[in-house]
Motif scaffolding. Structure first.
Motif, short mmCIF file in Angstrom:
data_model
loop_
_atom_site.label_atom_id
_atom_site.label_comp_id
_atom_site.label_asym_id
_atom_site.label_seq_id
_atom_site.Cartn_x
_atom_site.Cartn_y
_atom_site.Cartn_z
N GLU A 154 4.79 8.28 0.42
CA GLU A 154 5.09 7.22 0.50
C GLU A 154 4.71 6.65 1.69
OE1 GLU A 154 8.02 10.77 2.75
OE2 GLU A 154 9.73 9.80 1.13
N ASP A 155 3.36 7.93 2.06
CA ASP A 155 2.37 7.45 3.35
C ASP A 155 1.72 6.20 2.40
OD1 ASP A 155 3.30 9.09 5.48
OD2 ASP A 155 1.70 10.29 5.14
N LEU A 156 0.93 6.37 1.25
CA LEU A 156 0.55 5.57 0.28
C LEU A 156 0.76 3.93 -0.24
CD1 LEU A 156 -1.57 7.70 -2.15
CD2 LEU A 156 -2.42 6.88 -0.25
N GLU A 157 2.28 4.41 -0.26
CA GLU A 157 2.71 2.62 -0.35
C GLU A 157 3.53 2.26 0.87
OE1 GLU A 157 6.57 4.84 -1.73
OE2 GLU A 157 6.15 4.77 -3.67
N LYS A 158 3.18 2.84 2.50
CA LYS A 158 3.12 2.01 3.04
C LYS A 158 1.33 1.41 3.76
CE LYS A 158 7.50 3.67 4.35
NZ LYS A 158 8.28 4.97 4.89
N LEU A 159 0.54 2.31 3.01
CA LEU A 159 -0.54 2.35 3.19
C LEU A 159 -1.15 3.28 4.84
CD1 LEU A 159 -1.60 -1.44 3.44
CD2 LEU A 159 -1.39 0.01 1.74
N ARG A 160 -0.42 3.91 4.38
CA ARG A 160 -1.00 5.26 5.86
C ARG A 160 -1.88 6.17 5.62
NH1 ARG A 160 5.66 5.55 8.20
NH2 ARG A 160 5.42 7.05 6.07
N TYR A 161 -3.01 5.66 5.05
CA TYR A 161 -4.06 6.74 4.30
C TYR A 161 -4.21 7.65 5.19
CZ TYR A 161 -4.19 2.65 1.15
OH TYR A 161 -3.95 1.13 0.47
N ASN A 162 -4.61 7.07 6.56
CA ASN A 162 -4.85 8.93 7.09
C ASN A 162 -4.13 9.98 7.38
OD1 ASN A 162 -3.80 6.90 8.80
ND2 ASN A 162 -3.91 7.70 10.32
N THR A 163 -2.91 9.25 7.24
CA THR A 163 -1.72 10.88 7.49
C THR A 163 -1.53 11.57 5.97
OG1 THR A 163 0.22 8.72 7.35
CG2 THR A 163 -0.60 9.59 9.53
N ALA A 164 -2.36 10.36 5.33
CA ALA A 164 -1.71 11.12 3.68
C ALA A 164 -2.73 11.72 3.48
CB ALA A 164 -1.87 9.73 2.70
N ILE A 165 -4.27 11.98 3.70
CA ILE A 165 -4.77 12.46 3.32
C ILE A 165 -4.58 13.44 4.56
CG2 ILE A 165 -7.60 12.78 3.79
CD1 ILE A 165 -8.21 9.93 3.57
N ALA A 166 -4.71 13.79 5.78
CA ALA A 166 -4.07 14.58 7.11
C ALA A 166 -3.31 16.14 5.93
CB ALA A 166 -3.74 14.19 7.66
N LYS A 167 -2.33 15.04 5.79
CA LYS A 167 -0.90 16.39 4.14
C LYS A 167 -1.73 17.25 3.30
CE LYS A 167 3.23 17.59 4.29
NZ LYS A 167 3.65 18.47 5.04
N LEU A 168 -2.66 16.00 2.88
CA LEU A 168 -3.95 16.50 2.07
C LEU A 168 -4.66 17.60 1.93
CD1 LEU A 168 -4.60 14.04 -0.84
CD2 LEU A 168 -3.33 16.02 -1.13
N MET A 169 -4.98 18.12 3.33
CA MET A 169 -5.58 18.89 4.15
C MET A 169 -5.10 19.92 4.55
SD MET A 169 -8.77 16.70 6.72
CE MET A 169 -9.55 15.62 5.75
N GLU A 170 -3.78 19.44 5.07
CA GLU A 170 -2.74 20.68 5.54
C GLU A 170 -1.85 21.22 4.08
OE1 GLU A 170 0.31 19.58 7.01
OE2 GLU A 170 -0.55 18.53 8.64
N PHE A 171 -2.56 20.97 2.84
CA PHE A 171 -2.32 21.59 1.57
C PHE A 171 -2.82 22.51 1.14
CE2 PHE A 171 -2.29 21.81 -2.47
CZ PHE A 171 -1.13 22.41 -3.31
N THR A 172 -4.26 21.85 1.17
CA THR A 172 -5.58 22.54 0.93
C THR A 172 -5.90 23.95 2.03
OG1 THR A 172 -6.97 20.84 0.35
CG2 THR A 172 -8.59 22.63 0.70
N ASN A 173 -5.27 23.73 3.35
CA ASN A 173 -4.96 24.94 3.38
C ASN A 173 -4.65 25.97 2.88
OD1 ASN A 173 -7.27 24.26 5.38
ND2 ASN A 173 -5.76 22.91 7.46
N TRP A 174 -3.10 25.50 2.95
CA TRP A 174 -2.12 26.55 1.89
C TRP A 174 -2.09 26.82 0.77
CZ3 TRP A 174 0.03 26.12 -2.41
CH2 TRP A 174 1.32 26.22 -2.43
N TRP A 175 -2.90 26.46 0.03
CA TRP A 175 -3.59 26.92 -1.22
C TRP A 175 -4.59 27.78 -1.38
CZ3 TRP A 175 -6.55 22.68 -4.59
CH2 TRP A 175 -6.55 22.79 -5.98
#
Length: 175
Positions: A154-175
């Motif tokens: 959803e973030d990528l479709e709306k060009l919200r790259y910064n929040t998409a990367i932040a979400k991936l960072m959260e996922f990495t921390n969980w992982w």
């Protein structure tokens, strides 16, 4: 019109353009010229639709040392040294993470190192054997993966790259 200057099937397939992305300052003349030419061809029945672009999105400005980057101010950042040290993917991710796409952000050397550390961590995690099985066997893990995929998409479709990367960072921390 008996004979068009181009193949009308190809024109219908590729035009209008889905999205034009450019800087607000630079894109003004591009949009004016393209719309003028488009309207001429439209008036002559060479094109369908009244606009050459379905959407326009302006990206924000990069700031360096508190001012808009400019050759005349001497504050332009040359990417070559950063690419040589950290790689192009790190620089791209850093630029996307600076701030909202339409607002830009303040370029700082210190932020690139943090992005490099995160991407290096992702790479190391992806190389660990058996990690896929551990994640897939957990119901909680699947839920987190699916939520991350949904949010990032959803973030990528709306060009919200910064929040998409932040979400991936959260996922990495969980992982």
């Amino acid at each position: 019109v008996e004979e068009l200057p181009w193949d009308s099937k190809i024109t219908k397939k590729w035009l209008p353009v889905d999205m034009y992305i450019g800087g607000a300052e630079h894109a003004v003349l591009h949009l004016m010229y393209s719309r003028f030419i488009w309207m001429c061809f439209y008036d002559w029945d060479y094109l369908n639709g009244e606009e050459p672009f379905e959407k326009f999105r302006a990206h924000g400005l990069l700031i360096s040392q508190g001012a808009k980057m400019s050759k005349s101010r001497g504050n332009v950042v040359i990417p070559d040294a950063y690419i040589a040290r950290y790689g192009a993917d790190t620089l791209r991710c850093y630029l996307m993470f600076l701030g909202p796409f339409d607002q830009g952000g303040d370029f700082r050397d210190t932020g690139i190192a943090g992005m490099y550390k995160w991407l290096s961590r992702v790479w190391r995690l992806s190389q660990v054997k058996g990690i896929k099985l551990k994640v897939k066997s957990s119901a909680e893990g699947l839920k987190i993966i699916h939520k991350t995929i949904k949010t990032v998409t959803e973030d990528l479709e709306k060009l919200r790259y910064n929040t998409a990367i932040a979400k991936l960072m959260e996922f990495t921390n969980w992982w």
